[in-house]
Write a protein that holds these residues in place. Structure first.
Motif, mmCIF file in Angstrom:
data_model
loop_
_atom_site.group_PDB
_atom_site.id
_atom_site.type_symbol
_atom_site.label_atom_id
_atom_site.label_comp_id
_atom_site.label_asym_id
_atom_site.label_seq_id
_atom_site.Cartn_x
_atom_site.Cartn_y
_atom_site.Cartn_z
ATOM 1 N N PHE A 56 0.831 -1.205 0.000
ATOM 2 C CA PHE A 56 0.000 0.000 0.000
ATOM 3 C C PHE A 56 0.866 1.256 0.000
ATOM 4 O O PHE A 56 0.639 2.172 -0.793
ATOM 5 N N GLY A 57 1.849 1.315 0.873
ATOM 6 C CA GLY A 57 2.715 2.492 0.942
ATOM 7 C C GLY A 57 3.469 2.735 -0.352
ATOM 8 O O GLY A 57 3.543 3.867 -0.840
ATOM 9 N N LEU A 58 4.009 1.687 -0.922
ATOM 10 C CA LEU A 58 4.756 1.811 -2.171
ATOM 11 C C LEU A 58 3.862 2.283 -3.317
ATOM 12 O O LEU A 58 4.212 3.224 -4.045
ATOM 13 N N LEU A 59 2.693 1.669 -3.459
ATOM 14 C CA LEU A 59 1.817 2.036 -4.563
ATOM 15 C C LEU A 59 1.154 3.390 -4.351
ATOM 16 O O LEU A 59 0.934 4.128 -5.324
ATOM 17 N N PHE A 60 0.836 3.737 -3.106
ATOM 18 C CA PHE A 60 0.267 5.059 -2.870
ATOM 19 C C PHE A 60 1.256 6.140 -3.279
ATOM 20 O O PHE A 60 0.888 7.113 -3.933
ATOM 21 N N TYR A 61 2.516 5.961 -2.924
ATOM 22 C CA TYR A 61 3.535 6.929 -3.330
ATOM 23 C C TYR A 61 3.643 6.985 -4.851
ATOM 24 O O TYR A 61 3.722 8.064 -5.439
ATOM 25 N N ARG A 62 3.616 5.838 -5.511
ATOM 26 C CA ARG A 62 3.721 5.813 -6.972
ATOM 27 C C ARG A 62 2.544 6.532 -7.615
ATOM 28 O O ARG A 62 2.723 7.347 -8.523
ATOM 29 N N TYR A 63 1.329 6.227 -7.166
ATOM 30 C CA TYR A 63 0.156 6.856 -7.768
ATOM 31 C C TYR A 63 0.080 8.336 -7.419
ATOM 32 O O TYR A 63 -0.329 9.155 -8.240
ATOM 33 N N TYR A 64 0.453 8.702 -6.226
ATOM 34 C CA TYR A 64 0.416 10.099 -5.797
ATOM 35 C C TYR A 64 1.421 10.940 -6.579
ATOM 36 O O TYR A 64 1.138 12.074 -6.955
ATOM 37 N N SER A 65 2.596 10.371 -6.836
ATOM 38 C CA SER A 65 3.634 11.138 -7.529
ATOM 39 C C SER A 65 3.412 11.239 -9.027
ATOM 40 O O SER A 65 4.099 11.990 -9.703
ATOM 41 N N ARG A 66 2.440 10.524 -9.575
ATOM 42 C CA ARG A 66 2.187 10.557 -11.014
ATOM 43 C C ARG A 66 0.864 11.210 -11.365
ATOM 44 O O ARG A 66 0.306 10.936 -12.416
ATOM 45 N N GLU A 67 0.364 12.059 -10.532
ATOM 46 C CA GLU A 67 -0.834 12.828 -10.843
ATOM 47 C C GLU A 67 -0.427 14.260 -11.160
ATOM 48 O O GLU A 67 0.537 14.773 -10.614
ATOM 49 N N ASP A 68 -1.185 14.877 -12.046
ATOM 50 C CA ASP A 68 -0.896 16.279 -12.330
ATOM 51 C C ASP A 68 -1.583 17.160 -11.289
ATOM 52 O O ASP A 68 -2.185 16.683 -10.329
ATOM 53 N N THR A 69 -1.519 18.451 -11.456
ATOM 54 C CA THR A 69 -2.051 19.368 -10.443
ATOM 55 C C THR A 69 -3.569 19.328 -10.337
ATOM 56 O O THR A 69 -4.122 19.721 -9.327
ATOM 57 N N GLU A 70 -4.260 18.835 -11.348
ATOM 58 C CA GLU A 70 -5.719 18.726 -11.288
ATOM 59 C C GLU A 70 -6.172 17.369 -10.757
ATOM 60 O O GLU A 70 -7.322 16.999 -10.904
ATOM 61 N N GLN A 71 -5.258 16.616 -10.157
ATOM 62 C CA GLN A 71 -5.540 15.303 -9.552
ATOM 63 C C GLN A 71 -5.979 14.262 -10.570
ATOM 64 O O GLN A 71 -6.724 13.350 -10.254
ATOM 65 N N ARG A 72 -5.534 14.396 -11.800
ATOM 66 C CA ARG A 72 -5.797 13.376 -12.816
ATOM 67 C C ARG A 72 -4.553 12.543 -12.997
ATOM 68 O O ARG A 72 -3.430 13.046 -12.874
#
Length: 149
Positions: free
Chosen positions: A128-144
């Motif tokens: 969970f921690g690893l994937l949350f960081y991955r998904y969080y770091s690959r979103e643009d400023t509009e949360q897409r």
């Protein structure tokens, strides 16, 4: 003075600028092949843990194949559903899947239920921690989500 010729933008390049070296067919085969291979490994591992070094029996084979089939079905369902979820639930879904898989494998050996649950939770929290960081770091400023994440 020599200058490099301008490079045309390739159609298979992502926004990162790195070329995609595999074709769409290879990606489609890997999308189905990965769960099957991991499921077979999971089923063999579960059967090996359950027999505890004893002889291979019909029930042991049945456990291995049923474990592999369940793993493959859940993995494919999660692979289809999880990308539509928000990043927190997306990461949590893979974390729960990992926790259940690890907990089941540990429970097939001589370990206690508490130890298998604890190790499953630790593995699931790590994923969970690893994937949350991955998904969080690959979103643009509009949360897409960006195309690669």
């Amino acid at each position: 003075m020599a200058h490099a010729a301008p490079r045309t933008r390739l159609t298979d390049q992502r926004r990162t600028g790195t070329p995609d070296v595999f074709s769409e067919r290879v990606h489609a085969m890997a999308r189905l092949g990965t769960p099957v291979v991991l499921g077979l490994i999971f089923g063999y591992w579960a059967a090996a843990n359950a027999r505890r070094g004893g002889p291979i029996t019909g029930w042991n084979l049945l456990l291995g194949f049923l474990s592999a089939a369940a793993f493959i079905v859940v993995y494919l369902a999660l692979q289809a559903i999880a990308p539509r979820l928000p990043r927190e639930l997306h990461a949590a879904a893979w974390g729960v899947f990992t926790a259940c898989a690890v907990g089941f494998l540990i429970s097939q050996s001589d370990e206690s239920v508490l130890r298998s649950a604890w190790l499953g939770l630790v593995a699931g929290a790590g994923v969970f921690g690893l994937l949350f960081y991955r998904y969080y770091s690959r979103e643009d400023t509009e949360q897409r989500r960006t195309p690669q994440g």
